[in-house]
Design an enzyme around this catalytic site. Structure first.
Site: not given
Ligand code: RNT
Ligand code: ZN
Length: 420
Positions: A261, A258, A324, A293, A226, A295, A285, A183, A224
């Protein structure tokens, strides 16, 4: 209600909780090291801000500042969560010491810089996943693998190739496959004049990284995607379409989704079966997106449950599961434990569904009964099965672990002084 009574209720639906528990104990879930230190790592100046479109907010005391502290915190987490833990490392967590020659830049990383992590995993019987770190580094210009500066791009390609070699080493040493996730937050804050140029360079860089030889049964490279990041609002090089098409174009690269994302009304729970209609394997993820955000700590919420149902229905052996998230505003050990336990809960919940029965009702077009059963499932005695799962894993039940975190905070975390 006892476990036996709860089991009898599930039996009426044709579900055997003993089997669900036994199955879940064999499913590895990657525990991300980066929740413990706000994604700082050990290879760059920890006072510099994070870059690459990711950010932590909060300055709760007790952040791990050394490998020893991070390992101690992870041990605490492992002692409080049921299920099969796998470690997930970023390249920025390389451990440099006199024995291995001290600091090197990311393009020069070698397996020896992860030997201490291998020892950590071996002592605890864990596998390990790996991530090259394309962010928070002076050579982010701010682009990395898509940079128009050939020197910068080459540096990051060499980093990626080094990480393939390290992933192969981790898989061989630990006897479990290593998922190597690529990523990079490459993209632009404002409207670009050239969208295809960076994407073509990104492709060339991925191809060059994967030209490093590796055993495809041991190392699983992923792409990955986003949708946007902080400071990268207008254009992301590795968009969803780019990553899907890249993985589809090669036999040796899989998709990593993820769930933080995507646009807010898009659901990863609906994307899993789409990808698995074509690919044998994919990776996730698991996180919680909240507005901008991506995360927040994973909860036992509708989408986490729905993702897990899809993973169970499509085959737990086809999806690599990783957490994640990173929250710097609460006790970090508690954040980790809460997220890990919630994913375990959602997986167990999914394993306790009468999938064959529900599928049959759908195929027969019996949407009325399907709705009734799906709603009634929500008040089944799941808590008793969860308690039993924690018991057989020899881990604390709900209500019994948080005091241990408080104790650890008082004895260990609070003594680390001010938030670093
Ligand atoms: C970031 C991605 C990625 C990171 C990690 C630290 O938006 O989700 O996976 O969170 O690699
Ligand atoms: Zn991620």
């Amino acid at each position: 209600m006892s476990y036996t009574e709860a089991k009898a209720k599930y039996a009426l639906l044709g579900v055997n909780p003993d089997e669900a528990i036994a199955k879940l104990r064999t499913v590895p879930v990657s525990l991300h090291c980066w929740q413990g230190d706000d994604v700082r790592g050990f290879d760059t100046d920890p006072t510099k801000p994070l870059t690459g479109g990711i950010q932590t907010t909060g300055n709760y005391p007790g952040r791990a500042g050394t490998p020893q502290e991070l390992m101690a915190d992870m041990d605490k987490v492992i002692s409080l969560v049921p299920g099969q833990v796998k470690l997930n490392l970023h390249a920025s967590y390389a451990i440099f010491d006199e024995e291995n020659g001290g600091w090197v830049d990311r393009d020069k990383l070698e397996p020896k810089h992860f030997k201490k992590w291998v020892d950590f995993c071996k002592e605890r019987g864990l596998g390990c996943d790996f991530n090259p770190t394309f962010f928070s580094h002076p050579k982010c210009d701010p682009q990395t693998l898509s940079s128009s500066n050939e020197g910068t791009r080459r540096f990051w390609v060499e980093h990626g190739k080094a990480c393939v070699r390290i992933s192969q080493y981790l898989a061989e040493e630990l006897g479990q496959p290593c998922v190597m996730n690529i990523w990079a937050g490459d993209g632009f804050k404002d409207i670009p004049a050239d969208r295809i140029g960076p994407r073509l360079r990104y492709k060339k860089s991925f191809d060059e990284i994967l030209s490093q030889s590796f055993d495809p049964d041991k190392v699983y490279p992923c792409a990955e995607s986003k949708v946007f990041g902080i400071g990268v609002e207008s254009y992301t090089v590795g968009s969803a379409e780019w990553c899907l098409r890249y993985a589809a174009s090669r036999k040796d690269c899989i998709c990593l989704l993820d769930n933080g994302h995507y646009h807010p009304t898009e659901l990863v729970s609906d994307k899993i079966s789409a990808i698995l209609s074509y690919d044998q394997k994919m990776a996730l993820h698991i996180t919680r997106g909240v507005r901008w955000d991506s995360d927040h700590v994973v909860l036992f919420d509708d989408e986490t449950r729905e993702i897990c149902k899809e993973v169970v229905r499509c085959g737990l052996d086809r999806v690599f599961l990783a957490l994640d998230f990173f929250d710097a505003s609460i006790n970090r050990v508690s954040a980790w434990v809460t997220g890990f336990r919630n994913l375990q809960k959602a997986l167990l919940y999914a394993l306790l569904e009468p999938h064959q029965l529900l599928k049959k009702l759908q195929d027969e077009g019996n949407w009325t009964r399907l709705m009734v059963i799906q709603e009634e499932l929500k008040t089944m005695p799941f808590g008793e099965i969860w308690d039993e799962y924690c018991r057989v894993c020899n881990k604390p039940k709900d209500g019994q672990w948080f005091s241990e975190v408080e104790e650890y905070e008082a004895q260990v975390l609070s003594r680390r002084g001010l938030s670093k």
